[in-house]
Write a protein that holds these residues in place. Sequence first.
Motif, short mmCIF file in Angstrom:
data_model
loop_
_atom_site.label_atom_id
_atom_site.label_comp_id
_atom_site.label_asym_id
_atom_site.label_seq_id
_atom_site.Cartn_x
_atom_site.Cartn_y
_atom_site.Cartn_z
N GLN A 5 0.84 -1.19 0.00
CA GLN A 5 0.00 0.00 0.00
C GLN A 5 0.88 1.24 0.00
OE1 GLN A 5 -2.38 -0.17 3.51
NE2 GLN A 5 -3.98 -1.40 2.54
N ILE A 6 0.35 2.27 -0.61
CA ILE A 6 1.00 3.57 -0.53
C ILE A 6 -0.09 4.59 -0.25
CG2 ILE A 6 2.86 2.99 -2.11
CD1 ILE A 6 1.32 4.81 -4.16
N GLU A 7 0.31 5.68 0.34
CA GLU A 7 -0.63 6.77 0.56
C GLU A 7 -0.18 7.96 -0.26
OE1 GLU A 7 -1.58 7.72 4.55
OE2 GLU A 7 -1.85 5.62 5.11
N ARG A 8 -1.10 8.46 -1.00
CA ARG A 8 -0.79 9.59 -1.88
C ARG A 8 -0.89 10.89 -1.09
NH1 ARG A 8 -4.40 10.88 -7.14
NH2 ARG A 8 -3.50 12.89 -7.56
N GLY A 9 0.17 11.65 -1.16
CA GLY A 9 0.18 12.92 -0.47
C GLY A 9 -0.70 13.95 -1.18
N PRO A 10 -1.01 15.03 -0.51
CA PRO A 10 -1.90 16.03 -1.12
C PRO A 10 -1.29 16.73 -2.33
CG PRO A 10 -1.05 16.80 0.98
CD PRO A 10 -0.60 15.39 0.83
N THR A 11 0.02 16.76 -2.42
CA THR A 11 0.65 17.46 -3.55
C THR A 11 1.18 16.51 -4.61
OG1 THR A 11 2.76 17.52 -2.40
CG2 THR A 11 1.29 19.42 -2.10
N GLU A 12 1.01 15.19 -4.42
CA GLU A 12 1.54 14.22 -5.38
C GLU A 12 0.53 13.98 -6.49
OE1 GLU A 12 4.35 11.25 -2.78
OE2 GLU A 12 2.23 10.79 -2.95
N SER A 14 -0.65 11.47 -9.85
CA SER A 14 -0.84 10.02 -9.97
C SER A 14 0.42 9.34 -10.50
CB SER A 14 -2.03 9.72 -10.86
OG SER A 14 -1.85 10.31 -12.13
N ASN A 15 1.22 10.02 -11.30
CA ASN A 15 2.45 9.41 -11.83
C ASN A 15 3.43 9.11 -10.70
OD1 ASN A 15 1.57 9.46 -14.46
ND2 ASN A 15 2.47 11.47 -14.89
N ALA A 17 2.66 8.62 -7.55
CA ALA A 17 2.08 7.55 -6.74
C ALA A 17 2.28 6.19 -7.42
CB ALA A 17 0.60 7.81 -6.50
N LEU A 18 2.12 6.14 -8.72
CA LEU A 18 2.31 4.89 -9.46
C LEU A 18 3.77 4.46 -9.39
CD1 LEU A 18 1.02 2.76 -11.26
CD2 LEU A 18 1.57 4.19 -13.22
N ARG A 19 4.68 5.40 -9.50
CA ARG A 19 6.10 5.08 -9.42
C ARG A 19 6.46 4.54 -8.03
NH1 ARG A 19 8.66 10.00 -10.64
NH2 ARG A 19 7.53 9.91 -12.60
N LYS A 20 5.89 5.15 -6.98
CA LYS A 20 6.12 4.67 -5.62
C LYS A 20 5.59 3.25 -5.43
CE LYS A 20 5.38 7.50 -1.93
NZ LYS A 20 4.63 8.55 -1.19
N PHE A 21 4.39 3.01 -5.95
CA PHE A 21 3.78 1.68 -5.84
C PHE A 21 4.62 0.63 -6.56
CE2 PHE A 21 0.95 -1.59 -7.57
CZ PHE A 21 0.46 -2.11 -6.39
N THR A 22 5.07 0.95 -7.77
CA THR A 22 5.89 0.02 -8.54
C THR A 22 7.18 -0.30 -7.79
OG1 THR A 22 5.01 0.98 -10.57
CG2 THR A 22 6.98 -0.35 -10.78
N LYS A 23 7.78 0.68 -7.19
CA LYS A 23 9.02 0.49 -6.43
C LYS A 23 8.78 -0.43 -5.24
CE LYS A 23 13.30 1.39 -5.34
NZ LYS A 23 14.34 0.59 -5.94
N ARG A 24 7.67 -0.23 -4.54
CA ARG A 24 7.37 -1.07 -3.37
C ARG A 24 7.09 -2.51 -3.78
NH1 ARG A 24 4.38 2.37 0.87
NH2 ARG A 24 6.03 3.86 1.34
N VAL A 25 6.43 -2.70 -4.92
CA VAL A 25 6.16 -4.05 -5.41
C VAL A 25 7.47 -4.74 -5.76
CG1 VAL A 25 5.15 -5.34 -7.34
CG2 VAL A 25 3.81 -3.61 -6.20
N GLN A 26 8.39 -4.02 -6.39
CA GLN A 26 9.69 -4.60 -6.73
C GLN A 26 10.47 -4.95 -5.47
OE1 GLN A 26 11.64 -1.79 -9.26
NE2 GLN A 26 10.57 -2.47 -11.11
#
Length: 80
Positions: A5-12, A14-15, A17-26
């Motif tokens: 899971q990731i939490e999207r910050g108020p200033t982030e 979607s790109n 957030a997607l990059r963060k999610f991909t990194k965590r999955v890896q």
Amino acid sequence: MINVQIERGPTENSNIALRKFTKRVQDAGILNRVRKLRDYVRVSSKNRRKAHTIEKLVRKTELEKNIKLGKIRPVNSRGR
């Protein structure tokens, strides 16, 4: 199973957030585990393998018998 899971910050956007999610999955190694298990074939039991071999031999002898009797035309190795 690992949930990522990731939490999207108020200033982030979607790109990011997607990059963060991909990194965590890896980092969790989920994709490697899924790719390893994708082509897994369970080893069949000894009795089941024997039964399958017997079935193949019976089919082969039936085919040869029918070819000798003229019920089936023999197939050339080149498929003609």
